[in-house]
Design a protein around this motif. Structure first.
Motif, PDB file in Angstrom:
ATOM      1  N   LEU A 185       1.086  -1.200   0.033  1.00 14.59           N
ATOM      2  CA  LEU A 185       0.093   0.011   0.102  1.00 14.59           C
ATOM      3  C   LEU A 185       0.980   1.354  -0.003  1.00 14.59           C
ATOM      4  CD1 LEU A 185      -2.386  -1.161   2.859  1.00 14.59           C
ATOM      5  CD2 LEU A 185      -3.017  -1.273   0.307  1.00 14.59           C
ATOM      6  N   GLY A 186       0.516   2.286  -0.637  1.00 14.32           N
ATOM      7  CA  GLY A 186       1.107   3.563  -0.598  1.00 14.32           C
ATOM      8  C   GLY A 186       0.558   4.466   0.601  1.00 14.32           C
ATOM      9  N   ILE A 187       1.534   4.606   1.392  1.00 14.89           N
ATOM     10  CA  ILE A 187       1.270   5.298   2.735  1.00 14.89           C
ATOM     11  C   ILE A 187       0.852   6.945   2.585  1.00 14.89           C
ATOM     12  CG2 ILE A 187       3.515   5.691   3.378  1.00 14.89           C
ATOM     13  CD1 ILE A 187       2.467   4.904   6.250  1.00 14.89           C
ATOM     14  N   ALA A 188       1.228   7.436   1.427  1.00 18.33           N
ATOM     15  CA  ALA A 188       1.367   8.676   1.326  1.00 18.33           C
ATOM     16  C   ALA A 188      -0.218   9.230   1.358  1.00 18.33           C
ATOM     17  CB  ALA A 188       1.958   9.113   0.016  1.00 18.33           C
ATOM     18  N   SER A 189      -1.150   8.774   1.223  1.00 17.59           N
ATOM     19  CA  SER A 189      -2.607   8.998   1.019  1.00 17.59           C
ATOM     20  C   SER A 189      -3.307   9.029   2.311  1.00 17.59           C
ATOM     21  CB  SER A 189      -3.499   8.191   0.311  1.00 17.59           C
ATOM     22  OG  SER A 189      -3.675   6.668   0.859  1.00 17.59           O
ATOM     23  N   TRP A 190      -2.411   8.345   3.523  1.00 15.69           N
ATOM     24  CA  TRP A 190      -2.961   8.504   5.041  1.00 15.69           C
ATOM     25  C   TRP A 190      -2.721   9.913   5.501  1.00 15.69           C
ATOM     26  CZ3 TRP A 190       0.408   6.144   9.639  1.00 15.69           C
ATOM     27  CH2 TRP A 190      -0.527   6.325  10.816  1.00 15.69           C
ATOM     28  N   ASN A 191      -3.789  10.263   6.138  1.00 14.27           N
ATOM     29  CA  ASN A 191      -3.719  11.546   7.217  1.00 14.27           C
ATOM     30  C   ASN A 191      -3.907  11.069   8.432  1.00 14.27           C
ATOM     31  OD1 ASN A 191      -3.759  14.076   8.472  1.00 14.27           O
ATOM     32  ND2 ASN A 191      -5.465  14.936   6.853  1.00 14.27           N
ATOM     33  N   PRO A 192      -2.827  10.965   9.369  1.00 12.42           N
ATOM     34  CA  PRO A 192      -2.982  10.584  10.618  1.00 12.42           C
ATOM     35  C   PRO A 192      -3.512  11.518  11.581  1.00 12.42           C
ATOM     36  CG  PRO A 192      -0.778  11.007  10.077  1.00 12.42           C
ATOM     37  CD  PRO A 192      -1.454  11.248   8.820  1.00 12.42           C
ATOM     38  N   THR A 193      -3.616  12.703  11.238  1.00 14.71           N
ATOM     39  CA  THR A 193      -4.388  13.763  11.919  1.00 14.71           C
ATOM     40  C   THR A 193      -6.042  13.345  12.180  1.00 14.71           C
ATOM     41  OG1 THR A 193      -2.981  15.277  11.537  1.00 14.71           O
ATOM     42  CG2 THR A 193      -4.881  16.163  12.591  1.00 14.71           C
ATOM     43  N   THR A 194      -6.431  13.093  10.985  1.00 14.43           N
ATOM     44  CA  THR A 194      -7.873  12.591  10.994  1.00 14.43           C
ATOM     45  C   THR A 194      -8.213  11.115  10.851  1.00 14.43           C
ATOM     46  OG1 THR A 194      -7.945  12.645   8.573  1.00 14.43           O
ATOM     47  CG2 THR A 194      -8.120  15.144   9.607  1.00 14.43           C
ATOM     48  N   THR A 195      -7.502  10.263  10.587  1.00 20.40           N
ATOM     49  CA  THR A 195      -7.973   8.990  10.491  1.00 20.40           C
ATOM     50  C   THR A 195      -6.762   8.054  11.019  1.00 20.40           C
ATOM     51  OG1 THR A 195      -8.455   9.573   8.210  1.00 20.40           O
ATOM     52  CG2 THR A 195      -8.477   7.123   8.734  1.00 20.40           C
ATOM     53  N   THR A 196      -7.243   7.033  11.949  1.00 16.07           N
ATOM     54  CA  THR A 196      -6.521   6.133  12.693  1.00 16.07           C
ATOM     55  C   THR A 196      -5.907   5.132  11.562  1.00 16.07           C
ATOM     56  OG1 THR A 196      -8.183   4.472  12.847  1.00 16.07           O
ATOM     57  CG2 THR A 196      -8.073   6.363  14.482  1.00 16.07           C
ATOM     58  N   PHE A 197      -4.756   4.502  11.907  1.00 15.99           N
ATOM     59  CA  PHE A 197      -4.217   3.719  10.895  1.00 15.99           C
ATOM     60  C   PHE A 197      -5.154   2.382  10.401  1.00 15.99           C
ATOM     61  CE2 PHE A 197      -1.474   0.125  10.296  1.00 15.99           C
ATOM     62  CZ  PHE A 197      -0.787   0.251   8.887  1.00 15.99           C
ATOM     63  N   ARG A 198      -5.718   2.027  11.674  1.00 17.85           N
ATOM     64  CA  ARG A 198      -6.523   0.660  11.230  1.00 17.85           C
ATOM     65  C   ARG A 198      -7.663   1.085  10.268  1.00 17.85           C
ATOM     66  NH1 ARG A 198      -5.922  -4.347  13.907  1.00 17.85           N
ATOM     67  NH2 ARG A 198      -4.270  -4.155  15.491  1.00 17.85           N
ATOM     68  N   ASP A 199      -8.311   2.434  10.401  1.00 16.33           N
ATOM     69  CA  ASP A 199      -9.426   2.974   9.873  1.00 16.33           C
ATOM     70  C   ASP A 199      -8.925   2.939   8.316  1.00 16.33           C
ATOM     71  OD1 ASP A 199     -11.297   2.602  11.689  1.00 16.33           O
ATOM     72  OD2 ASP A 199     -11.173   4.522  12.240  1.00 16.33           O
ATOM     73  N   TRP A 200      -7.690   3.560   8.032  1.00 17.71           N
ATOM     74  CA  TRP A 200      -7.242   4.065   6.837  1.00 17.71           C
ATOM     75  C   TRP A 200      -6.695   2.533   6.105  1.00 17.71           C
ATOM     76  CZ3 TRP A 200      -2.141   2.602   5.181  1.00 17.71           C
ATOM     77  CH2 TRP A 200      -1.696   2.814   3.757  1.00 17.71           C
ATOM     78  N   LEU A 201      -6.330   1.931   6.840  1.00 18.60           N
ATOM     79  CA  LEU A 201      -5.760   0.431   6.348  1.00 18.60           C
ATOM     80  C   LEU A 201      -7.235  -0.188   5.603  1.00 18.60           C
ATOM     81  CD1 LEU A 201      -3.951  -1.878   5.783  1.00 18.60           C
ATOM     82  CD2 LEU A 201      -3.748  -2.573   8.081  1.00 18.60           C
ATOM     83  N   VAL A 202      -8.276   0.042   6.596  1.00 16.76           N
ATOM     84  CA  VAL A 202      -9.417  -1.037   5.957  1.00 16.76           C
ATOM     85  C   VAL A 202     -10.099  -0.149   4.667  1.00 16.76           C
ATOM     86  CG1 VAL A 202     -11.948  -1.086   6.813  1.00 16.76           C
ATOM     87  CG2 VAL A 202     -10.328  -1.672   8.367  1.00 16.76           C
ATOM     88  N   GLY A 203      -9.933   1.214   4.805  1.00 17.07           N
ATOM     89  CA  GLY A 203     -10.413   1.944   3.462  1.00 17.07           C
ATOM     90  C   GLY A 203      -9.428   1.627   2.308  1.00 17.07           C
ATOM     91  N   GLN A 204      -8.189   1.375   2.578  1.00 17.50           N
ATOM     92  CA  GLN A 204      -7.525   1.082   1.273  1.00 17.50           C
ATOM     93  C   GLN A 204      -7.867  -0.331   0.744  1.00 17.50           C
ATOM     94  OE1 GLN A 204      -6.437   4.233   0.788  1.00 17.50           O
ATOM     95  NE2 GLN A 204      -4.594   3.317  -0.302  1.00 17.50           N
TER      96      GLN A 204
END
Length: 738
Positions: free
Chosen positions: A219-238
């Motif tokens: 996964l390309g981690i550049a699309s993650w915004n850790p300020t607004t989204t938890t890592f697990r939620d971002w991972l699920v979304g990807q």
């Protein structure tokens, strides 16, 4: 289908004491199908077919895992031979899989199959093995960017010695498995091969993966915004974005993506930590440190060192990729071009680098060709026998520094790969279009080129105007043309009817544009593609889940429409062909139309089913799926609206008006489709990517074909449901110069 699979299927069937006929009865498959699979005459079986065979054969979990692995074209994992004499064998009673374990294991197997297929295709498109992979080597990173060895090795403080982590590309999985914490950071400068290593790590790990093991996913981690989204939620979304089949119902009313993440069945391979937005690196590392998930993370050294000097990734070892050397170039570049009587075009250049390393020209070029990215660009530009002579790279008058050589290679790459005379794309125009896409991604602050986000960088007012104009014209002209035709056939004034009716329905464009603006506000700028496909059966769950909400949406929209029609009727203007309706009549008519439309749309959910996880999922696949869903559902919605309007006019007038019958049955679906175009991801693609952006010269008319062709030429790459430029350096160069 592999020979190993055909032989394994025959052997397992015979060991189970089953004939082909008995196995067909157990699985529901045709005897002919089983016969073709066992003879090798059939093409690669679908994963669902393989799973049915495994169920029919009654395979134990470990045998089942081997069966699925071989069916996917991978080598089964051989058990390691124990060292020394064999001791007494302990018989362990195997606990049968629970329903939940079976569900998650099957979903993980499907995901592993899809990830493996996508990455193998991507390696072929990038010509990684043509003629052989460039060497990627590494050494242990300095201790200053790593956690303590005691934490990495999971042992008491003072009892941990450093691990030997030096290696090369084929050894990446072996090196990773030496790390007890399962956490590894890969550092390397731009173009050094981090993404290639991440892909090879996933493929090699999948090749030896057991049924109960986690699935590595790049996964390309550049699309993650850790300020607004938890890592697990971002991972699920990807996962949901790239594998829509994981949206299927999992345990505890969650989807399968959430269930797999919560069960630690996903091993994230996070590429591009350095590409996170400015100021987000510290927050991202802090968020990763709150989890104990095994993972592999890639980054440029500087960005990672800046945050790791304060607090490194917890329990993570780190390696740093080393540069290519002249011997690597001598072994690689001559094998990428034709050999003539005097050798290859690369031989004189490489001789200069080897024999005269002290010369400024050699120093500059040798410094440039220390990364796989630049070597790949040099190969693309100069290895064609009919292309330019690579000796020009040693011209210090033309290229006075390594940066000038790099800029030259980047600028020559696009014209070179579009030099094919049979290409439908002119090199100059292709460069301009790719430059627009690069600037589009820069404005969004991402490397992910999603088809449903093309056009979102336009101003909101412009987007609303374009959507309203396109939808209004489509409905207005269709309505006016139909009315003109009917009136002309009846001897009436067709031209007057065309102007009156067409102008009346252009107001529909204003309403659609405003609705699109509301959708932009509520949807953060883009409409997401749906994660369903249409089938004649299997959509009962979607019907139960979506019928009520859609009916309520229809009721709400109907009340709004009724208020408008009521005001029109109160002013003495017959709303929608309903003479003498008045305010209450218009309100009732609008509410009824909206309610019926919501009911019809809700019933269409019975045709929706989750996308098959084992099918290929790429940008073109998601686009086709969403187009079919939108066209079928909103044409059906429009037909319901047309029939409802026909019923109301018939009750109001006291008789069936033949002209109204034709208009409602034809124009109702047109109006419904226009609503879908204005309010869905595919509609946004149609309006902006297929009409507006090509009309203004920023993209070609055949956008999908252009993007697919750019992938084949190595300019873009597919990453799940989106595209990315081959490298961030290429994207930045095009954004700044095109």
């Amino acid at each position: 289908m592999t020979v190993q699979f055909t032989a394994l299927l025959r052997r397992l069937r015979r060991e189970a004491g089953l004939t082909q006929e008995h196995l067909a009865e157990r699985t529901g498959l045709a005897v002919r199908t089983i016969g073709r699979l066992e003879s090798g005459a059939s093409a690669n079986p679908q994963l669902d077919t393989v799973r049915l065979l495994a169920d029919g054969l009654g395979l134990e979990p470990d045998v089942r895992a081997t069966f699925l692995t071989v069916a996917g074209g991978q080598e089964p994992v051989e058990p390691e031979e124990p060292d020394g004499p064999a001791g007494p064998v302990e018989v362990v009673e195997r606990r049968p899989e629970s329903a939940l374990e079976r569900l998650l294991a099957d979903a993980a197997d499907d995901l592993a199959h899809a990830v493996h297929a996508r990455l193998k295709k991507e390696e072929e498109l990038r010509r990684i093995h043509d003629p052989f992979p460039l060497p990627v080597r590494w050494q242990p990173a300095p201790d200053g960017v790593m956690d303590q060895w005691a934490n990495i090795r999971r042992v008491p403080h003072g009892e941990a010695a450093p691990l030997d982590l030096a290696g090369r590309l084929p050894e990446i999985v072996e090196i990773y498995r030496r790390i007890p914490s399962g956490r590894l950071v890969v550092l390397g400068r731009a173009g050094s091969g981090k993404s290639v290593l991440a892909a090879r790590f996933v493929l090699d790990l999948l090749r030896t993966r057991g049924r109960c093991d986690a699935v590595p996913v790049a996964l390309g981690i550049a699309s993650w915004n850790p300020t607004t989204t938890t890592f697990r939620d971002w991972l699920v979304g990807q996962l949901l974005r790239d594998h829509p089949g994981l949206a299927a119902r999992g345990p505890n009313r969650s989807n399968l993506a959430t269930a797999l993440v919560d069960a630690d069945r996903i091993l994230p391979v996070l590429d591009g930590f350095d590409e996170l937005a400015v100021g987000q690196h510290r927050r991202a590392l802090d968020a990763l440190n709150t989890t104990d998930l095994p993972l592999l993370l890639t980054s440029r050294p500087g960005e990672y060192r800046d945050v790791a000097s304060v607090d490194a990734l917890t329990a993570a070892a780190a390696i740093r990729l080393t540069d290519l050397v002249v011997a690597d170039l001598v072994d690689y570049l001559p094998r990428t071009t034709r050999r003539g009587a005097g050798g290859t075009v690369w031989d004189p250049v490489l001789a200069q680098l080897r024999d005269h390393p002290e010369r400024p020209a050699s120093t500059n070029l040798r410094t440039v060709l220390t990364t796989p990215l630049m070597v790949g660009l040099a190969r693309a530009v100069y290895s064609d026998a009919t292309g330019p002579d690579p000796a020009e790279l040693l011209d210090t008058t033309r290229f006075g520094s390594q940066h000038e050589i790099e800029d030259h290679l980047l600028s020559r790459f696009i014209p070179t790969v579009y030099l094919d005379q049979r290409s439908r794309w002119d090199a100059g125009r292709a460069r301009a279009w790719l430059g627009y896409l690069a600037r589009h991604l820069d404005r969004l602050g991402t490397h992910d080129l999603a088809w449903w986000r093309l056009g979102v960088t336009m101003r909101r007012r412009t987007r609303m105007t374009v959507v309203g104009l396109v939808c209004g014209l489509a409905v207005g002209l269709s309505t006016g043309a139909m009315t003109w035709l009917v009136e002309a056939l009846n001897g009436g004034s067709g031209l007057a009817a065309l102007l009156t009716t067409g102008g009346y329905w252009l107001g529909f464009g204003l309403a659609t544009g405003l609705a699109h603006g509301v959708g932009i506000t509520l949807g953060s700028g883009a409409f997401e593609p749906s994660r369903v496909q249409l089938r004649a059966s299997g959509g009962s769950r979607h019907l139960r889940a979506r019928f009520g909400p859609r009916a309520l949406i229809g009721l709400g929209g109907g009340v709004g429409l009724g208020l408008v029609l009521g005001l029109v009727g109160a002013a003495g203007i017959p709303p929608m062909g309903l003479p003498g309706a008045g305010f209450l009549g218009g309100l009732a008519a609008g509410t009824a139309l909206g309610t019926l439309a919501g009911l019809g749309w809700g019933l269409l959910a019975g045709l929706e089913t989750t996308v098959d996880l084992t099918s290929a999922v790429g940008p073109a696949d998601t686009l086709r799926t969403n187009r079919l869903v939108v066209v079928v559902e909103f044409l059906g919605l429009g037909l319901v609206l047309g029939l409802a309007h026909l019923l109301m006019t018939t009750l109001t007038l006291g008789y069936l008006f033949p002209t109204g019958l034709v208009l409602d049955l034809v124009l109702g679906p047109v109006i419904g489709l226009a609503i879908g175009i204005g309010m869905t991801a595919w509609g946004q693609w149609l309006i902006f990517a297929r009409i507006w952006l090509p009309l203004t010269g920023r993209l070609p008319w055949s956008v999908a074909a252009f993007l697919d062709d750019a992938c084949r030429r190595g300019v873009l790459r597919q990453v799940g449901a989106v595209y990315q430029f081959r490298h961030a350096r290429l994207q930045a160069h095009l954004a700044n110069t095109a």
